[in-house]
Design a protein around this motif. Structure first.
Motif, short mmCIF file in Angstrom:
data_model
loop_
_atom_site.label_atom_id
_atom_site.label_comp_id
_atom_site.label_asym_id
_atom_site.label_seq_id
_atom_site.Cartn_x
_atom_site.Cartn_y
_atom_site.Cartn_z
N VAL A 1 17.09 -13.36 -11.55
CA VAL A 1 18.08 -13.68 -10.51
C VAL A 1 17.41 -13.97 -9.17
CG1 VAL A 1 19.98 -12.47 -11.64
CG2 VAL A 1 18.57 -11.26 -9.95
N GLY A 2 16.08 -14.17 -9.20
CA GLY A 2 15.38 -14.63 -8.01
C GLY A 2 14.68 -13.57 -7.18
N ALA A 3 14.67 -12.32 -7.60
CA ALA A 3 13.98 -11.29 -6.83
C ALA A 3 12.47 -11.44 -6.99
CB ALA A 3 14.41 -9.90 -7.28
N ASP A 4 11.76 -11.20 -5.92
CA ASP A 4 10.30 -11.20 -5.94
C ASP A 4 9.86 -9.78 -6.30
OD1 ASP A 4 7.63 -11.88 -5.64
OD2 ASP A 4 7.67 -11.64 -3.45
N VAL A 5 9.34 -9.59 -7.50
CA VAL A 5 9.00 -8.26 -8.01
C VAL A 5 7.52 -8.21 -8.35
CG1 VAL A 5 9.43 -6.58 -9.84
CG2 VAL A 5 11.32 -8.02 -9.02
N ASP A 6 6.84 -7.17 -7.87
CA ASP A 6 5.46 -6.92 -8.27
C ASP A 6 5.53 -6.07 -9.54
OD1 ASP A 6 2.84 -6.02 -8.69
OD2 ASP A 6 2.41 -6.05 -6.53
N VAL A 7 5.46 -6.73 -10.68
CA VAL A 7 5.63 -6.06 -11.97
C VAL A 7 4.52 -5.05 -12.23
CG1 VAL A 7 5.85 -6.41 -14.47
CG2 VAL A 7 6.93 -8.02 -12.89
N THR A 8 3.32 -5.33 -11.74
CA THR A 8 2.22 -4.37 -11.91
C THR A 8 2.56 -3.05 -11.22
OG1 THR A 8 0.58 -6.12 -12.10
CG2 THR A 8 -0.23 -3.94 -11.46
N VAL A 9 3.08 -3.13 -10.01
CA VAL A 9 3.47 -1.92 -9.27
C VAL A 9 4.56 -1.17 -10.02
CG1 VAL A 9 4.63 -1.10 -7.17
CG2 VAL A 9 2.74 -2.74 -7.01
N PRO B 1 -3.03 -1.94 -1.07
CA PRO B 1 -1.63 -2.40 -1.12
C PRO B 1 -0.93 -1.99 -2.42
CG PRO B 1 -3.04 -4.16 -0.32
CD PRO B 1 -3.95 -3.06 -0.80
N THR B 2 -1.62 -2.13 -3.54
CA THR B 2 -1.02 -1.75 -4.83
C THR B 2 -0.83 -0.24 -4.90
OG1 THR B 2 -1.97 -3.66 -5.96
CG2 THR B 2 -1.33 -1.78 -7.35
N VAL B 3 -1.85 0.51 -4.51
CA VAL B 3 -1.76 1.97 -4.56
C VAL B 3 -0.63 2.46 -3.66
CG1 VAL B 3 -2.98 4.13 -4.04
CG2 VAL B 3 -4.20 2.25 -5.17
N ASP B 4 -0.55 1.93 -2.45
CA ASP B 4 0.52 2.34 -1.53
C ASP B 4 1.90 2.02 -2.08
OD1 ASP B 4 -1.47 3.22 0.20
OD2 ASP B 4 -1.28 1.51 1.57
N ALA B 5 2.03 0.85 -2.71
CA ALA B 5 3.33 0.47 -3.28
C ALA B 5 3.70 1.37 -4.45
CB ALA B 5 3.29 -1.00 -3.72
N VAL B 6 2.73 1.72 -5.29
CA VAL B 6 2.99 2.63 -6.41
C VAL B 6 3.42 4.00 -5.88
CG1 VAL B 6 1.92 3.90 -8.34
CG2 VAL B 6 1.51 1.44 -8.07
N VAL B 7 2.71 4.49 -4.88
CA VAL B 7 3.07 5.78 -4.27
C VAL B 7 4.51 5.73 -3.73
CG1 VAL B 7 2.61 7.30 -2.28
CG2 VAL B 7 0.73 6.55 -3.77
N GLY B 8 4.86 4.65 -3.06
CA GLY B 8 6.22 4.51 -2.55
C GLY B 8 7.26 4.56 -3.66
N CYS B 9 6.95 3.92 -4.78
CA CYS B 9 7.87 3.94 -5.92
C CYS B 9 8.01 5.34 -6.50
CB CYS B 9 7.39 2.99 -7.01
SG CYS B 9 7.55 1.24 -6.60
N ILE B 10 6.89 6.04 -6.62
CA ILE B 10 6.93 7.40 -7.17
C ILE B 10 7.74 8.30 -6.25
CG2 ILE B 10 5.52 9.44 -7.67
CD1 ILE B 10 3.32 7.46 -8.65
N LEU B 11 7.50 8.22 -4.95
CA LEU B 11 8.25 9.06 -4.02
C LEU B 11 9.73 8.69 -3.97
CD1 LEU B 11 5.64 9.38 -1.13
CD2 LEU B 11 6.17 11.03 -2.96
N GLY C 1 -9.65 5.14 -8.44
CA GLY C 1 -10.79 5.25 -9.35
C GLY C 1 -10.91 4.10 -10.32
N HIS C 2 -9.79 3.43 -10.58
CA HIS C 2 -9.81 2.27 -11.48
C HIS C 2 -9.84 0.94 -10.72
CE1 HIS C 2 -8.91 5.19 -14.63
NE2 HIS C 2 -9.36 4.26 -15.46
N GLY C 3 -10.13 1.00 -9.43
CA GLY C 3 -10.36 -0.22 -8.67
C GLY C 3 -9.13 -0.90 -8.08
N TYR C 4 -7.98 -0.27 -8.12
CA TYR C 4 -6.80 -0.88 -7.49
C TYR C 4 -6.93 -0.77 -5.97
CZ TYR C 4 -4.45 -1.25 -11.98
OH TYR C 4 -4.12 -1.59 -13.27
N GLY C 5 -6.51 -1.82 -5.29
CA GLY C 5 -6.59 -1.85 -3.84
C GLY C 5 -5.47 -1.08 -3.17
#
Length: 158
Positions: free
Chosen positions: A27-35, A76-86, A70-74
């Motif tokens: 439906v047009g949302a910009d989603v970072d699927v990896t995050v 921006p990705t780490v911060d976005a994942v943390v935001g999702c978890i919280l 530790g697995h080389g994620y930068g």
């Protein structure tokens, strides 16, 4: 092992999150699927062993930072994942599309046919007892479940 961890709960949340991410993209949302995928898999990583001075979600987020860095994620990705978890904390407000998708996928595990709902509610009751060391009187559990569901239904997932 916590009662909630019957086999593949992280994979079930991941699968739900990926279905929701696909629907959002259609439906047009910009989603970072990896995050979304990483957060869905890691959102309960520290659930059972969180120190008393922080929430289980915060502990899961801290573990995710360590693992992903530790697995080389930068950052921006780490911060976005943390935001999702919280965003999966009970009183959290999901702000980004990724946070909303992970929160919805986590909550989706309680939904389904009554048999699934009842099994999940019972697993959560047992987990609550395990984590608190206190039995939950049978007459109190339905009210607690109802209060949590009503609270979530009042929240905005748009």
């Amino acid at each position: 092992m916590a009662a909630r961890r019957r086999g593949s709960r992280p994979e079930a949340v991941r699968a739900s999150a990926l279905v929701l991410a696909d629907a959002a993209q259609r439906v047009g949302a910009d989603v970072d699927v990896t995050v979304v995928e990483l957060a869905a898999l890691l959102h309960d990583a520290g659930y059972r062993h969180a120190p008393a001075d922080r929430t289980r979600e915060r502990h899961s987020a801290d573990l995710a930072v360590e693992l992903l860095t530790g697995h080389g994620y930068g950052s921006p990705t780490v911060d976005a994942v943390v935001g999702c978890i919280l965003a999966t904390e009970h009183d959290a407000v999901a702000r980004t599309v990724e946070q909303k998708l992970v929160r919805a996928a986590d909550l989706a595990q309680m939904a389904g046919p009554f048999k699934v709902f009842a099994a999940n509610a019972d697993a959560l009751r047992r987990e609550c007892e395990l984590l608190t060391g206190q039995p939950v009187p049978p007459g109190q559990w339905p009210g607690r479940v109802q209060a949590v569901i009503e609270d979530y239904l009042r929240r905005d997932f748009s």
